[in-house]
Design a protein around this motif. Structure first.
Motif, PDB file in Angstrom:
ATOM      1  N   UNK A   7      -1.735  -5.884  -9.482  1.00 25.52           N
ATOM      2  CA  UNK A   7      -1.832  -6.746 -10.453  1.00 25.52           C
ATOM      3  C   UNK A   7      -1.759  -5.306 -11.453  1.00 25.52           C
ATOM      4  N   UNK A   8      -1.835  -4.671 -11.815  1.00 25.62           N
ATOM      5  CA  UNK A   8      -2.932  -3.791 -13.186  1.00 25.62           C
ATOM      6  C   UNK A   8      -0.837  -3.001 -13.000  1.00 25.62           C
ATOM      7  N   UNK A   9       0.274  -2.812 -11.932  1.00 32.18           N
ATOM      8  CA  UNK A   9       1.371  -2.268 -12.041  1.00 32.18           C
ATOM      9  C   UNK A   9       2.061  -3.295 -12.693  1.00 32.18           C
ATOM     10  N   UNK A  31      -8.532  -6.135 -11.025  1.00 30.58           N
ATOM     11  CA  UNK A  31      -7.432  -4.915 -11.142  1.00 30.58           C
ATOM     12  C   UNK A  31      -8.629  -4.210  -9.821  1.00 30.58           C
ATOM     13  N   UNK A  32      -9.652  -4.432 -10.290  1.00 30.92           N
ATOM     14  CA  UNK A  32     -10.336  -3.612  -9.297  1.00 30.92           C
ATOM     15  C   UNK A  32     -10.998  -4.327  -7.980  1.00 30.92           C
ATOM     16  N   UNK A  33     -10.030  -4.945  -7.806  1.00 29.49           N
ATOM     17  CA  UNK A  33     -10.081  -5.247  -6.648  1.00 29.49           C
ATOM     18  C   UNK A  33     -11.312  -6.748  -6.319  1.00 29.49           C
ATOM     19  N   UNK A  34     -12.294  -6.865  -7.472  1.00 28.12           N
ATOM     20  CA  UNK A  34     -12.938  -7.852  -7.227  1.00 28.12           C
ATOM     21  C   UNK A  34     -12.959  -9.106  -7.866  1.00 28.12           C
ATOM     22  N   UNK A  35     -13.558 -10.290  -7.413  1.00 27.81           N
ATOM     23  CA  UNK A  35     -12.903 -11.683  -7.711  1.00 27.81           C
ATOM     24  C   UNK A  35     -12.040 -11.883  -7.325  1.00 27.81           C
ATOM     25  N   UNK A  36     -11.103 -11.802  -6.829  1.00 28.45           N
ATOM     26  CA  UNK A  36     -10.427 -11.876  -6.408  1.00 28.45           C
ATOM     27  C   UNK A  36      -9.880 -13.603  -5.026  1.00 28.45           C
ATOM     28  N   UNK A  51      -5.057 -15.254  -7.949  1.00 33.38           N
ATOM     29  CA  UNK A  51      -3.976 -14.844  -8.165  1.00 33.38           C
ATOM     30  C   UNK A  51      -2.783 -15.787  -8.587  1.00 33.38           C
ATOM     31  N   UNK A  52      -3.621 -16.641  -8.356  1.00 27.95           N
ATOM     32  CA  UNK A  52      -1.307 -17.570  -8.511  1.00 27.95           C
ATOM     33  C   UNK A  52      -1.717 -17.307 -10.384  1.00 27.95           C
TER      34      UNK A  52
END
Length: 104
Positions: A41-43, A70-75, A80-81
């Motif tokens: 997502x960050x990229x 972006x740190x993989x939290x709260x995904x 994501x959508x």
């Protein structure tokens, strides 16, 4: 000189965290997958020349929430959508025998 033994990544993880299916190994793999999704997502955000603040405004959250994502939290799938839709990224998941599912 003593011979060194080389390990595959899988074998090293087995030795350090335990076999697949153990709680420690499952937690590690879940965290790693979340981290990699966050990094993707960050990229994508950076490739679209968006700041975290700008992406946050597009989906209605604060910059700090984008940082956590972006740190993989709260995904979550809904998060994501929103992120993918805001950046114009089409995303499809393949879920077992359900087949392919579009996030949006």
């Amino acid at each position: 000189m003593e011979d060194l033994e080389f390990y595959t990544e899988e074998k090293a993880l087995d030795l350090v965290l335990g076999q697949k299916g153990t709680p420690e190994r499952d937690q590690y793999e879940e965290n790693m997958h979340s981290f990699l999704v966050g990094e993707a997502i960050k990229q994508a955000r950076q490739s679209k020349n968006l700041t975290q603040e700008e992406l946050g405004k597009l989906i209605g959250v604060q910059k700090a929430q984008i940082s956590r994502i972006e740190n993989g939290k709260n995904l979550t799938l809904s998060t994501l959508a929103k992120v993918f839709k805001a950046m114009g990224i089409s995303a499809k998941l393949e879920i077992g025998n359900l087949g392919k599912v579009a996030l949006w």
